[in-house]
Motif scaffolding. Structure first.
Motif, short mmCIF file in Angstrom:
data_model
loop_
_atom_site.label_atom_id
_atom_site.label_comp_id
_atom_site.label_asym_id
_atom_site.label_seq_id
_atom_site.Cartn_x
_atom_site.Cartn_y
_atom_site.Cartn_z
N VAL A 168 -9.77 8.96 6.03
CA VAL A 168 -10.81 8.51 5.10
C VAL A 168 -12.14 8.67 5.81
O VAL A 168 -12.21 8.63 7.03
N TRP A 169 -13.19 8.81 5.07
CA TRP A 169 -14.49 9.07 5.66
C TRP A 169 -15.51 7.99 5.37
O TRP A 169 -16.66 8.12 5.65
N TRP A 170 -15.06 6.87 4.80
CA TRP A 170 -15.98 5.78 4.54
C TRP A 170 -15.51 4.53 5.24
O TRP A 170 -14.35 4.35 5.50
N THR A 171 -16.46 3.67 5.56
CA THR A 171 -16.14 2.36 6.12
C THR A 171 -17.00 1.34 5.41
O THR A 171 -17.98 1.68 4.76
N ASP A 172 -16.59 0.09 5.54
CA ASP A 172 -17.37 -0.98 4.88
C ASP A 172 -18.58 -1.35 5.69
O ASP A 172 -18.69 -1.22 6.83
N LYS A 208 -0.81 -10.26 4.62
CA LYS A 208 -0.84 -8.93 4.00
C LYS A 208 -2.26 -8.37 3.98
O LYS A 208 -2.47 -7.18 4.24
N LYS A 209 -3.24 -9.22 3.71
CA LYS A 209 -4.64 -8.77 3.70
C LYS A 209 -5.09 -8.33 5.09
O LYS A 209 -5.85 -7.37 5.23
N PRO A 212 0.81 -1.22 0.00
CA PRO A 212 0.00 0.00 0.00
C PRO A 212 0.84 1.27 0.00
O PRO A 212 0.30 2.37 0.11
N CYS A 213 2.15 1.15 -0.14
CA CYS A 213 3.05 2.30 -0.09
C CYS A 213 2.67 3.33 -1.16
O CYS A 213 2.43 2.99 -2.31
N VAL A 214 2.62 4.60 -0.73
CA VAL A 214 2.33 5.70 -1.66
C VAL A 214 3.48 6.70 -1.68
O VAL A 214 3.30 7.85 -2.07
N SER A 215 4.65 6.25 -1.25
CA SER A 215 5.88 7.06 -1.23
C SER A 215 5.77 8.32 -0.38
O SER A 215 6.34 9.35 -0.69
N CYS A 258 -4.77 -1.25 8.28
CA CYS A 258 -4.44 0.06 7.70
C CYS A 258 -5.71 0.88 7.48
O CYS A 258 -5.75 2.07 7.77
N HIS A 259 -6.73 0.23 6.97
CA HIS A 259 -7.99 0.94 6.73
C HIS A 259 -8.59 1.41 8.06
O HIS A 259 -9.05 2.56 8.17
#
Length: 80
Positions: free
Chosen positions: A76-80, A59-60, A25-28, A66-67
């Motif tokens: 983030v403003w959403w959840t499952d 990893k999952k 999930p790295c975004v640098s 992470c979420h």
């Protein structure tokens, strides 16, 4: 398959179904905060360092954490 072929493979585990590797999930944006959580990907320092040695299931699990962290940090403003 002949009887002799069967005797060689009957006790072996079936080949696992092919699964693509889980992507990082790295975004640098690599900066650990005071809680040792990366501000970019929301992994802990130890999760980052262990990523290459984890299997897909592990990893999952990390991605789910992470979420959760991103939601807790109000990134983030959403959840499952």
């Amino acid at each position: 398959m002949t009887e002799s072929d069967w005797s060689r493979v009957k006790d072996k585990e079936p080949e696992p179904e092919f699964e693509f590797p889980v992507k990082s999930p790295c975004v640098s944006v690599c900066a650990l905060n005071r809680e040792d959580i990366c501000e970019g990907c929301f992994r802990s320092g130890s999760e980052i360092s262990q990523w290459g040695r984890m299997n897909n299931a592990e990893k999952k699990q990390v991605l789910a954490k992470c979420h959760e962290r991103a939601v807790q940090m109000r990134r983030v403003w959403w959840t499952d």
